[in-house]
Structures are given as structure tokens and as C-alpha cells.
Design an enzyme around this catalytic site. Sequence first.
Site, PDB file in Angstrom:
ATOM      1  N   ASP A 101     -39.498  13.699 -52.732  1.00 34.49           N
ATOM      2  CA  ASP A 101     -40.946  13.572 -52.931  1.00 34.49           C
ATOM      3  C   ASP A 101     -41.540  12.698 -51.833  1.00 34.49           C
ATOM      4  O   ASP A 101     -40.824  11.895 -51.205  1.00 34.49           O
ATOM      5  CB  ASP A 101     -41.238  12.901 -54.283  1.00 34.49           C
ATOM      6  CG  ASP A 101     -40.724  13.712 -55.461  1.00 34.49           C
ATOM      7  OD1 ASP A 101     -40.584  14.937 -55.305  1.00 34.49           O
ATOM      8  OD2 ASP A 101     -40.461  13.099 -56.512  1.00 34.49           O
TER       9      ASP A 101
HETATM   10  N1  URA Z   1     -35.859  13.234 -58.016  1.00 33.25           N
HETATM   11  C1  URA Z   1     -37.178  12.942 -57.994  1.00 33.25           C
HETATM   12  O1  URA Z   1     -37.810  12.804 -59.027  1.00 33.25           O
HETATM   13  N2  URA Z   1     -37.759  12.801 -56.795  1.00 33.25           N
HETATM   14  C2  URA Z   1     -37.106  12.906 -55.616  1.00 33.25           C
HETATM   15  O2  URA Z   1     -37.695  12.740 -54.555  1.00 33.25           O
HETATM   16  C3  URA Z   1     -35.733  13.217 -55.667  1.00 33.25           C
HETATM   17  C4  URA Z   1     -35.124  13.373 -56.878  1.00 33.25           C
END
Ligand code: URA
Length: 229
Positions: A101
Site C-alpha cells: 500500500d
Molecule cells: N498488507 C496490507 O494490509 N498492506 C500492505 O501494504 C501489505 C500487506
Amino acid sequence: MRLDRFVCKSTELLQQQAIDCIHQGQVWVNGNVVVDESIQVHENNNIQLKGQTLVSRPFRYLLINKPANTLCSNVDGVYPSLFSLIDVERPSELHIAGRLDADTTGLVLITDDGRWTFAITSPSGQCHKVYRVKLAKPIAADAGESFLQGIALQGEQELTLPAQLQIITPQEVLLTLTEGKFHQVKRMFAAVGNKVVSLHRESIGAVSVDVAEGEWRYLSVDEVQFFYT
Ligand code: URA
């Protein structure tokens, strides 16, 4: 890989230029002219362009320590693309082997080898991804058992695959996953009534993030091979 992709990977041609050459009958595969750019070819096929045998450039494998507020995307959006931090030729040929993310930091693997990416991202590959998670609320001392049993995520039919939880402090844990559903870590902690306040990926398989934030490097031969064994 597709024929047009092979032509791009072995020349300086852009995709449309490669397709034009193929349509014009300039590309031969194992002695036969081929005008369909979508056929699958292999490294060991004899592929010629205007009578010259083509040799594909070797695959590339990189890691980067992703800063917050960057995007795991080939183009800029609300934040700059991670590729704006990587100074390599033909960045558009590369893709991310397991996105993070925008607000997540840490290890991201980048390549142009689709088979390698599959080995890393497919749950069948059982590739361990370790996340350091800081939490809004203290976690129950026995939470590890629920993560091992599998968590029911909102909107999903099946439980998450067994995940290992190591409690460092009541509000900081290491979570090891072998799958990568959308926002998985945040959704797992939401499902047990908690909230992720910061998330950092420390390692994928045998590869750990060992460069400063925003820095990148090529992987060693052993690191690349790890995911093929
Ligand atoms: N899980 C998440 O919630 N976000 C990420 O960026 C990676 C794994």
C-alpha cells in the site's frame, strides 16, 4: 513469453514497432515466418528479425526499500511511482512482484521475469513474507493461536492461510504470511478488533531489506535462485 515481448527484449524496438515488424513478415520463428505477435515463444527458439538471430537480454531482479507515500505502480498517481526512485533503462519493462500500500514501507521486489514473480506471489509457492506491524491497541497474549487457525476477513469466503504471529511488545508484532490478499495485514488486525498504525515489510523468503529507505540494489544470484528452488 509473447513474440512481440521477445522482440522488444532483444532489440531497442518499442512494442508497437515490434508488432509492425511482425505484421510485415520480418520475424521468423524456427525457420517459419510468423505474423501473429501473440504466439508464445521460448528462449531456446531460433527467432530472427530481418535475417538476424535475436538474443534476449537477461532478466533483471531488484529490491528497493519503499518509503511511505510512494506507489507500487508503473505510473505516478496521488504519490510518485516507486519507479521514480530507480534509475534503470527501460523501467516500463519491469513490474512489482507483490505490491505494498502507499503508506506501507519496506521490501519490494521488482523484475521482468513473470515466472519468478509467480513463484513469489502465488500462495502455492508458500513464500514467507514478514511484516513488522505497529498496532493501535495492545494485542492479546494468546492472539497467535487465531492467526495460526486462520482469520475470517470481511468479504472473503475462506479463512486466511495459517500465519505466524510473534509478539515483540503488546503493540508491536512480526507477522509472517504466505499469501498476499488485498490489504491483508490491515484486514487481519481489523478482523480481531485492532488497527494497524504502521506497516513495514522486512523480508520475502531469504531476501531481507538491507538498504536505506528509498535506496535499491540488484539481487545476488543466490537471492534470485532462492525463489526457483
Ligand atoms: N498488507 C496490507 O494490509 N498492506 C500492505 O501494504 C501489505 C500487506
